[in-house]
Design a protein around this motif. Structure first.
Motif, PDB file in Angstrom:
ATOM      1  N   LYS A 236       0.826  -1.220   0.000  1.00 22.19           N
ATOM      2  CA  LYS A 236       0.000   0.000   0.000  1.00 22.19           C
ATOM      3  C   LYS A 236       0.859   1.268   0.000  1.00 22.19           C
ATOM      4  O   LYS A 236       0.424   2.318   0.500  1.00 22.19           O
ATOM      5  N   LEU A 237       2.057   1.194  -0.562  1.00 20.97           N
ATOM      6  CA  LEU A 237       2.909   2.379  -0.644  1.00 20.97           C
ATOM      7  C   LEU A 237       2.349   3.366  -1.668  1.00 20.97           C
ATOM      8  O   LEU A 237       1.823   2.950  -2.705  1.00 20.97           O
ATOM      9  N   PRO A 238       2.483   4.683  -1.438  1.00 19.39           N
ATOM     10  CA  PRO A 238       2.050   5.670  -2.426  1.00 19.39           C
ATOM     11  C   PRO A 238       2.887   5.571  -3.701  1.00 19.39           C
ATOM     12  O   PRO A 238       4.024   5.085  -3.680  1.00 19.39           O
ATOM     13  N   ALA A 239       2.342   6.048  -4.810  1.00 22.25           N
ATOM     14  CA  ALA A 239       2.998   5.925  -6.108  1.00 22.25           C
ATOM     15  C   ALA A 239       4.342   6.645  -6.167  1.00 22.25           C
ATOM     16  O   ALA A 239       5.231   6.255  -6.928  1.00 22.25           O
ATOM     17  N   LYS A 240       4.513   7.688  -5.360  1.00 26.30           N
ATOM     18  CA  LYS A 240       5.754   8.469  -5.416  1.00 26.30           C
ATOM     19  C   LYS A 240       6.808   7.987  -4.414  1.00 26.30           C
ATOM     20  O   LYS A 240       7.827   8.655  -4.223  1.00 26.30           O
ATOM     21  N   SER A 241       6.586   6.850  -3.823  1.00 30.26           N
ATOM     22  CA  SER A 241       7.535   6.334  -2.831  1.00 30.26           C
ATOM     23  C   SER A 241       8.861   5.970  -3.478  1.00 30.26           C
ATOM     24  O   SER A 241       8.908   5.429  -4.584  1.00 30.26           O
ATOM     25  N   GLN A 242       9.939   6.275  -2.767  1.00 30.01           N
ATOM     26  CA  GLN A 242      11.287   5.951  -3.211  1.00 30.01           C
ATOM     27  C   GLN A 242      11.980   5.093  -2.152  1.00 30.01           C
ATOM     28  O   GLN A 242      11.466   4.919  -1.045  1.00 30.01           O
ATOM     29  N   ASP A 258      19.139  -4.279   2.456  1.00 30.07           N
ATOM     30  CA  ASP A 258      18.741  -3.861   1.116  1.00 30.07           C
ATOM     31  C   ASP A 258      17.262  -3.508   1.087  1.00 30.07           C
ATOM     32  O   ASP A 258      16.454  -4.083   1.833  1.00 30.07           O
ATOM     33  N   VAL A 259      16.899  -2.553   0.215  1.00 28.71           N
ATOM     34  CA  VAL A 259      15.506  -2.159   0.002  1.00 28.71           C
ATOM     35  C   VAL A 259      15.244  -2.171  -1.494  1.00 28.71           C
ATOM     36  O   VAL A 259      16.002  -1.579  -2.269  1.00 28.71           O
ATOM     37  N   ARG A 260      14.166  -2.834  -1.915  1.00 29.32           N
ATOM     38  CA  ARG A 260      13.805  -2.894  -3.324  1.00 29.32           C
ATOM     39  C   ARG A 260      12.380  -2.387  -3.487  1.00 29.32           C
ATOM     40  O   ARG A 260      11.424  -3.021  -3.005  1.00 29.32           O
ATOM     41  N   VAL A 261      12.229  -1.253  -4.145  1.00 31.15           N
ATOM     42  CA  VAL A 261      10.909  -0.691  -4.428  1.00 31.15           C
ATOM     43  C   VAL A 261      10.503  -1.136  -5.827  1.00 31.15           C
ATOM     44  O   VAL A 261      11.233  -0.889  -6.791  1.00 31.15           O
ATOM     45  N   ILE A 262       9.377  -1.775  -5.974  1.00 34.26           N
ATOM     46  CA  ILE A 262       8.915  -2.280  -7.269  1.00 34.26           C
ATOM     47  C   ILE A 262       8.295  -1.133  -8.058  1.00 34.26           C
ATOM     48  O   ILE A 262       7.310  -0.522  -7.617  1.00 34.26           O
ATOM     49  N   MET A 263       8.878  -0.827  -9.213  1.00 33.84           N
ATOM     50  CA  MET A 263       8.433   0.285 -10.047  1.00 33.84           C
ATOM     51  C   MET A 263       7.747  -0.225 -11.321  1.00 33.84           C
ATOM     52  O   MET A 263       8.058  -1.311 -11.818  1.00 33.84           O
ATOM     53  N   ASN A 264       6.845   0.592 -11.876  1.00 36.63           N
ATOM     54  CA  ASN A 264       6.234   0.267 -13.157  1.00 36.63           C
ATOM     55  C   ASN A 264       7.011   0.930 -14.295  1.00 36.63           C
ATOM     56  O   ASN A 264       8.081   1.515 -14.063  1.00 36.63           O
ATOM     57  N   LYS A 265       6.486   0.868 -15.520  1.00 38.52           N
ATOM     58  CA  LYS A 265       7.183   1.430 -16.675  1.00 38.52           C
ATOM     59  C   LYS A 265       7.318   2.945 -16.600  1.00 38.52           C
ATOM     60  O   LYS A 265       8.214   3.520 -17.216  1.00 38.52           O
ATOM     61  N   GLU A 266       6.422   3.586 -15.845  1.00 37.42           N
ATOM     62  CA  GLU A 266       6.482   5.053 -15.681  1.00 37.42           C
ATOM     63  C   GLU A 266       7.374   5.440 -14.509  1.00 37.42           C
ATOM     64  O   GLU A 266       7.398   6.596 -14.096  1.00 37.42           O
ATOM     65  N   HIS A 267       8.112   4.467 -13.976  1.00 39.25           N
ATOM     66  CA  HIS A 267       9.020   4.686 -12.843  1.00 39.25           C
ATOM     67  C   HIS A 267       8.283   5.162 -11.597  1.00 39.25           C
ATOM     68  O   HIS A 267       8.805   5.944 -10.807  1.00 39.25           O
ATOM     69  N   ALA A 273       7.109  -2.938  -1.838  1.00 42.28           N
ATOM     70  CA  ALA A 273       8.566  -2.895  -1.687  1.00 42.28           C
ATOM     71  C   ALA A 273       8.979  -4.046  -0.775  1.00 42.28           C
ATOM     72  O   ALA A 273       8.145  -4.613  -0.038  1.00 42.28           O
ATOM     73  N   PHE A 274      10.252  -4.390  -0.827  1.00 39.92           N
ATOM     74  CA  PHE A 274      10.792  -5.457   0.005  1.00 39.92           C
ATOM     75  C   PHE A 274      12.032  -4.943   0.723  1.00 39.92           C
ATOM     76  O   PHE A 274      12.792  -4.132   0.172  1.00 39.92           O
ATOM     77  N   ALA A 275      12.237  -5.403   1.946  1.00 41.03           N
ATOM     78  CA  ALA A 275      13.402  -5.006   2.728  1.00 41.03           C
ATOM     79  C   ALA A 275      14.053  -6.250   3.320  1.00 41.03           C
ATOM     80  O   ALA A 275      13.358  -7.133   3.847  1.00 41.03           O
ATOM     81  N   ASP A 276      15.373  -6.328   3.192  1.00 42.92           N
ATOM     82  CA  ASP A 276      16.133  -7.468   3.708  1.00 42.92           C
ATOM     83  C   ASP A 276      16.944  -7.035   4.929  1.00 42.92           C
ATOM     84  O   ASP A 276      17.517  -5.936   4.950  1.00 42.92           O
ATOM     85  N   PHE A 277      17.020  -7.915   5.931  1.00 43.28           N
ATOM     86  CA  PHE A 277      17.760  -7.635   7.153  1.00 43.28           C
ATOM     87  C   PHE A 277      18.745  -8.768   7.420  1.00 43.28           C
ATOM     88  O   PHE A 277      18.585  -9.884   6.919  1.00 43.28           O
ATOM     89  N   ALA A 278      19.747  -8.461   8.232  1.00 43.93           N
ATOM     90  CA  ALA A 278      20.719  -9.480   8.623  1.00 43.93           C
ATOM     91  C   ALA A 278      20.395 -10.061   9.993  1.00 43.93           C
ATOM     92  O   ALA A 278      20.841 -11.156  10.330  1.00 43.93           O
ATOM     93  N   ASP A 279      19.599  -9.329  10.783  1.00 45.31           N
ATOM     94  CA  ASP A 279      19.289  -9.739  12.151  1.00 45.31           C
ATOM     95  C   ASP A 279      17.804 -10.090  12.267  1.00 45.31           C
ATOM     96  O   ASP A 279      16.939  -9.291  11.889  1.00 45.31           O
TER      97      ASP A 279
END
Length: 362
Positions: A236-242, A258-267, A273-279
């Protein structure tokens, strides 16, 4: 002027106390529904205009999901003569729009409640059921960090935060109708520490915008971390999220990898989004931030167990980008170290853009 010439709907607003509940006023025909109200008018404007018909005990302006006027309102009067005066303006011009005024019809559940008679007394030590049928624990559950606030009318998040001033809140979610976006008079509040739940509960029964607030404990949701899970999904992230917005959401969790925000063709962000942790502890702490806001919108956080899809091309692009960032950081640190070293020796720091040679430029 928004009113037609000679329109009697103009007078200063007056604060009055209610003599009837909404259900009582509706049953007695003292509540009218008005549609076609100009969207630019505020609740105060509408109240001021309709008070010329008689004493307005309550006015409820319907709003959309963004909080803007829906052009419809319920007006509760103290006397029948005031209702008749308001009904006389049905299908007349009001600020350039035709308004429709009619007697508000009782809700089905109010009719059923009246037919059922008074409720039996609640059992001490049992569970308190809400009109929606959800049961809330009477005693504070272990680890409880959330409360449900009912009967808050059309109070906003800001109103709730002010009402609970002095309590450290993590998030406030106002429940709205899925179709109309109108507030349902319910809010869920998450606190950072259990002690703030106790502090907030001391305000149970106090008034918020004229309504006696009913507060209930929310039992903690059992969401154990799946074995080996070190990632979370943010939805449910807003379209302008970075990426930076998501990193701020997890500020203080030092093992964020790491953080990965899934973008569409219009960027633009697709909402995920997904976030990875070590702990593992940070993963659980990240999920505990479910319900917080990103760019003003409430987001949902859950454990991600599907695993990251293999994408060699994307991984290579990410690796090169990280390598460029690393090299730029190293160059910057080297320039700073050189400048500090030169200053320590009493020399003027040498800038890469300046020509070599002596002061005369030879």
């Amino acid at each position: 002027s928004r009113n037609p010439p000679g329109c009697p709907l103009c007078r200063g607003a007056m604060g009055v106390e209610r003599t009837r509940s909404t259900a009582q006023a509706t049953a007695e025909g003292l509540r009218v529904f008005v549609a076609g109200i100009p969207w630019k008018l505020s609740e105060a404007d509408i109240r001021r205009d309709f008070e010329e018909c008689g004493i307005v005990e309550d006015l409820f302006l319907l709003r959309d999901a963004a909080g803007n006027s829906a052009g419809k309102a319920y007006v509760t009067y103290r006397e029948k003569a005031a209702v008749d005066a308001a009904l006389a303006f049905n299908e007349t011009d009001y600020g350039g729009r035709k308004i429709f005024v009619k007697i508000a019809e009782p809700r089905k559940k109010d009719l059923e409640k009246a037919a059922a008679g008074p409720k039996p007394p609640k059992e001490v030590g049992g569970k308190d059921a809400t009109p929606a049928g959800k049961a809330f624990p009477v005693e504070k559950p272990e680890g409880c960090r959330s409360l449900c606030l009912k009967n808050i009318g059309n109070a906003t998040e800001a109103n709730v935060r002010k009402f609970l001033d002095g309590c450290v809140m993590q998030s406030v979610r106002i429940v709205t109708d899925r179709v109309t976006g109108v507030p349902r008079g319910i809010a869920f509040v998450d606190f950072k520490k259990p002690v703030d739940v106790d502090k907030a509960m001391e305000k149970n029964g106090e008034e918020l915008r004229g309504n006696a607030v009913e507060m209930y404990y929310e039992a903690p949701r059992e969401r154990p971390r799946p074995e080996g899970c070190l990632s979370v999904a943010i939805k449910k992230l807003p379209a302008k999220s970075q990426e930076a917005d998501v990193r701020r959401l997890f500020n203080g969790l030092k093992s964020l990898v790491d953080v990965r925000v899934i973008m569409n063709k219009e960027h633009q962000c697709t909402g995920i989004a997904f976030a990875d942790f070590a702990d593992a502890a940070d993963v659980e702490a990240a999920v505990a931030r479910d319900g917080m806001k990103v760019k003003g919108e409430v987001v949902f956080i859950c454990y991600e167990t599907k695993g990251r899809k293999e994408n060699p091309e994307a991984d290579e692009r990410r690796r090169k980008a990280e390598e460029r960032k690393r090299m730029l950081r190293e160059k910057k640190l080297a320039r700073v170290a050189k400048a500090v070293s030169s200053k320590t020796k009493g020399e003027q720091p040498e800038l890469a853009s300046e020509p070599t040679g002596g002061p005369s430029g030879e």
